[in-house]
Scaffold this motif. Structure first.
Motif, PDB file in Angstrom:
ATOM      1  N   UNK A 120       1.000  -1.219   0.000  1.00  0.00           N
ATOM      2  CA  UNK A 120       0.081   0.035  -0.128  1.00  0.00           C
ATOM      3  C   UNK A 120       0.865   1.231   0.109  1.00  0.00           C
ATOM      4  N   UNK A 121       1.244   1.775  -1.220  1.00  0.00           N
ATOM      5  CA  UNK A 121       2.112   2.929  -1.314  1.00  0.00           C
ATOM      6  C   UNK A 121       2.025   3.973  -0.330  1.00  0.00           C
ATOM      7  N   UNK A 122       0.365   4.150  -0.055  1.00  0.00           N
ATOM      8  CA  UNK A 122      -0.021   5.493   0.621  1.00  0.00           C
ATOM      9  C   UNK A 122       0.257   5.217   2.250  1.00  0.00           C
ATOM     10  N   UNK A 123       0.631   3.926   2.542  1.00  0.00           N
ATOM     11  CA  UNK A 123       0.689   3.764   4.121  1.00  0.00           C
ATOM     12  C   UNK A 123       1.849   4.660   4.703  1.00  0.00           C
ATOM     13  N   UNK A 124       2.804   4.696   4.022  1.00  0.00           N
ATOM     14  CA  UNK A 124       3.972   5.327   4.557  1.00  0.00           C
ATOM     15  C   UNK A 124       3.442   6.840   5.054  1.00  0.00           C
ATOM     16  N   UNK A 125       2.521   7.352   4.330  1.00  0.00           N
ATOM     17  CA  UNK A 125       2.387   8.715   4.644  1.00  0.00           C
ATOM     18  C   UNK A 125       1.183   9.003   5.575  1.00  0.00           C
ATOM     19  N   UNK A 126       0.505   7.773   5.915  1.00  0.00           N
ATOM     20  CA  UNK A 126      -0.571   7.734   6.679  1.00  0.00           C
ATOM     21  C   UNK A 126      -0.403   8.078   7.955  1.00  0.00           C
ATOM     22  N   UNK A 184     -19.426   2.011  14.217  1.00  0.00           N
ATOM     23  CA  UNK A 184     -19.847   2.803  13.035  1.00  0.00           C
ATOM     24  C   UNK A 184     -19.365   4.176  12.984  1.00  0.00           C
ATOM     25  N   UNK A 185     -19.147   5.027  14.283  1.00  0.00           N
ATOM     26  CA  UNK A 185     -18.789   6.244  14.489  1.00  0.00           C
ATOM     27  C   UNK A 185     -17.174   6.058  14.205  1.00  0.00           C
ATOM     28  N   UNK A 186     -16.608   5.002  14.804  1.00  0.00           N
ATOM     29  CA  UNK A 186     -14.906   5.100  14.657  1.00  0.00           C
ATOM     30  C   UNK A 186     -14.661   4.715  13.195  1.00  0.00           C
ATOM     31  N   UNK A 187     -15.542   4.244  12.592  1.00  0.00           N
ATOM     32  CA  UNK A 187     -15.334   4.110  10.979  1.00  0.00           C
ATOM     33  C   UNK A 187     -15.128   5.303  10.288  1.00  0.00           C
ATOM     34  N   UNK A 188     -15.753   6.401  10.775  1.00  0.00           N
ATOM     35  CA  UNK A 188     -15.967   7.575   9.901  1.00  0.00           C
ATOM     36  C   UNK A 188     -14.571   8.483  10.122  1.00  0.00           C
ATOM     37  N   UNK A 189     -13.647   7.783  11.175  1.00  0.00           N
ATOM     38  CA  UNK A 189     -12.463   8.802  11.451  1.00  0.00           C
ATOM     39  C   UNK A 189     -11.262   7.931  11.152  1.00  0.00           C
ATOM     40  N   UNK A 190     -11.484   6.493  10.991  1.00  0.00           N
ATOM     41  CA  UNK A 190     -10.252   5.609  11.059  1.00  0.00           C
ATOM     42  C   UNK A 190      -9.603   5.890   9.681  1.00  0.00           C
ATOM     43  N   UNK A 191      -8.124   5.957   9.496  1.00  0.00           N
ATOM     44  CA  UNK A 191      -7.273   6.063   8.467  1.00  0.00           C
ATOM     45  C   UNK A 191      -6.968   4.652   7.997  1.00  0.00           C
ATOM     46  N   UNK A 192      -7.024   3.579   8.967  1.00  0.00           N
ATOM     47  CA  UNK A 192      -6.807   2.212   8.827  1.00  0.00           C
ATOM     48  C   UNK A 192      -7.613   1.325   9.828  1.00  0.00           C
ATOM     49  N   UNK A 193      -7.987   0.290   8.990  1.00  0.00           N
ATOM     50  CA  UNK A 193      -8.843  -0.708   9.746  1.00  0.00           C
ATOM     51  C   UNK A 193      -8.084  -1.936   9.625  1.00  0.00           C
ATOM     52  N   UNK A 194      -7.734  -2.816  11.009  1.00  0.00           N
ATOM     53  CA  UNK A 194      -7.296  -3.773  11.168  1.00  0.00           C
ATOM     54  C   UNK A 194      -8.039  -4.842  11.836  1.00  0.00           C
ATOM     55  N   UNK A 195      -8.234  -6.159  11.042  1.00  0.00           N
ATOM     56  CA  UNK A 195      -8.763  -7.325  11.593  1.00  0.00           C
ATOM     57  C   UNK A 195      -7.731  -8.334  12.104  1.00  0.00           C
ATOM     58  N   UNK A 196      -7.683  -8.313  13.319  1.00  0.00           N
ATOM     59  CA  UNK A 196      -6.698  -9.399  13.928  1.00  0.00           C
ATOM     60  C   UNK A 196      -7.555 -10.134  14.645  1.00  0.00           C
ATOM     61  N   UNK A 216     -13.372   7.302   2.610  1.00  0.00           N
ATOM     62  CA  UNK A 216     -13.056   6.985   1.251  1.00  0.00           C
ATOM     63  C   UNK A 216     -11.736   6.388   1.140  1.00  0.00           C
ATOM     64  N   UNK A 217     -10.982   7.182   1.921  1.00  0.00           N
ATOM     65  CA  UNK A 217      -9.304   6.959   1.840  1.00  0.00           C
ATOM     66  C   UNK A 217      -8.808   6.042   2.712  1.00  0.00           C
ATOM     67  N   UNK A 218      -9.674   5.254   3.451  1.00  0.00           N
ATOM     68  CA  UNK A 218      -9.441   4.332   4.637  1.00  0.00           C
ATOM     69  C   UNK A 218      -8.702   3.016   3.968  1.00  0.00           C
ATOM     70  N   UNK A 219      -7.805   2.642   4.425  1.00  0.00           N
ATOM     71  CA  UNK A 219      -6.819   1.216   4.152  1.00  0.00           C
ATOM     72  C   UNK A 219      -7.578   0.299   5.087  1.00  0.00           C
ATOM     73  N   UNK A 220      -7.908  -0.852   4.564  1.00  0.00           N
ATOM     74  CA  UNK A 220      -8.564  -2.144   5.231  1.00  0.00           C
ATOM     75  C   UNK A 220      -7.372  -3.163   5.121  1.00  0.00           C
ATOM     76  N   UNK A 221      -7.172  -3.817   6.305  1.00  0.00           N
ATOM     77  CA  UNK A 221      -6.231  -4.926   6.324  1.00  0.00           C
ATOM     78  C   UNK A 221      -6.588  -6.040   7.151  1.00  0.00           C
ATOM     79  N   UNK A 222      -6.230  -7.153   6.889  1.00  0.00           N
ATOM     80  CA  UNK A 222      -6.685  -8.395   7.573  1.00  0.00           C
ATOM     81  C   UNK A 222      -5.470  -9.190   7.759  1.00  0.00           C
ATOM     82  N   UNK A 223      -5.330  -9.700   9.266  1.00  0.00           N
ATOM     83  CA  UNK A 223      -4.360 -10.831   9.492  1.00  0.00           C
ATOM     84  C   UNK A 223      -4.520 -12.018   9.163  1.00  0.00           C
ATOM     85  N   UNK A 224      -5.883 -12.253   8.874  1.00  0.00           N
ATOM     86  CA  UNK A 224      -6.241 -13.855   8.220  1.00  0.00           C
ATOM     87  C   UNK A 224      -5.747 -13.799   6.570  1.00  0.00           C
TER      88      UNK A 224
END
Ligand code: ATR
Length: 280
Positions: A120-126, A184-196, A216-224
């Protein structure tokens, strides 16, 4: 599991059970690729045997090892010295010998970050808020990693709230515990969401969160990473969000151990990903 008769040093992955570990595929791929004589094997050690096994490690057959579930804490307790990340996490996933003494490190946090940096090239600047689902062993590494990159606030949501509270206590600010009702509220703020959590893993129910309110610019990543595209990542993609799957964390966490044991810094390539995917 018997130790290989191949010439050269032998490293191992130690766990219970360990037969599903894909680490041998990764390390054998690198050994072949870099033309190194050596081997990497699975070695099952039962919980009641782990302390004695680690106490005798230096006189055993392996030059080093990866440690997986459920032995990471026991390995941390057994080493003569632990690196900074392992000490912060209270868990060791990589063992090596220095002057006959057992030394341990933890490469899970670095693996998590290296995967995102690569894919995710954008991650370094997040920066900014992060939402982490789950509070188990994997969450520990992820929370430490996100904090080290300056994310905050970092909200931790877990089924068992007490485990989330324990991690927040361990790592301190900017971590904070939140409830599922806050998502739902935290989703409106999060730059990154991680499922562990293990939700979304093959044979497990999906992680049921509605990504509708996400930035819309949120990055979603999963450990699974089995399956590679979890229901969460599929939903994120359908919502137009950037996603990174969990396979790269497994590959990147392996690299520092390989370098220590076999002397070559290995690359995480598409070819290596294909080797693991072919085994799924
Ligand atoms: P790991 O080392 O992979 O993180 P773990 O320590 O067993 O494994 O943690 C698994 C995580 O998935 C935990 O956050 C767990 O929640 P609990 O702490 O409440 O057990 C979460 N998890 C597993 N199954 C779940 C389910 N059915 N619903 C919600 N969370 C679940």
């Amino acid at each position: 599991m018997s130790v290989s008769t191949a010439s050269g040093p032998v490293a191992a992955v130690i766990g219970w059970p360990v037969k599903h570990s894909r680490s041998p595929l990764i390390h054998r791929h690198w050994l072949a690729r870099y033309g190194i004589a050596g081997d990497y094997v699975r070695h099952a050690v039962a919980p009641e045997e782990i302390d004695a096994f680690l106490a005798g490690f230096a006189s055993g057959p392996f030059i080093g090892a990866n440690v997986t579930v459920p032995h990471k804490e026991a390995a941390f307790a057994a080493v003569a010295r632990a690196d900074g990340v392992a000490s912060a996490l209270g868990a060791v996933n990589t063992l090596w010998l220095e002057n006959g003494q057992l030394v341990g490190g933890n490469t899970d946090a670095l693996g998590f970050l290296a995967n995102l940096d690569q894919r995710a090239p954008a991650f370094a600047r997040m920066a900014g808020p992060a939402l982490v689902l789950g509070a188990g062993g994997a969450a520990r590494a992820v929370l430490f990693a996100l904090k080290s990159r300056g994310f905050g606030p970092i909200h931790v949501v877990n089924r068992s709230r007490d485990r989330a509270e324990a991690l927040v206590e361990r790592f301190g600010a900017p971590l904070a515990v939140a409830g599922w009702e806050d998502v739902p509220r935290l989703l409106t703020e999060a730059a990154i969401i991680v499922n562990t959590t293990s939700l979304g893993m093959e044979g497990q129910p999906p992680l049921a969160i509605d990504l509708g309110p996400a930035r819309d610019d949120c990055l979603v990543t999963d450990i699974v990473y089995v399956p590679l595209e979890t229901p969460l990542l599929k939903a994120a993609r359908a919502r137009g969000l950037s996603t990174v799957d969990g396979l790269g964390m497994l590959l990147h966490q392996a690299a520092p151990g390989f370098e220590r044991w076999f002397g070559v810094r290995p690359e995480v390539t598409e070819e290596l990903r294909a080797v693991i995917l072919a085994d799924m």
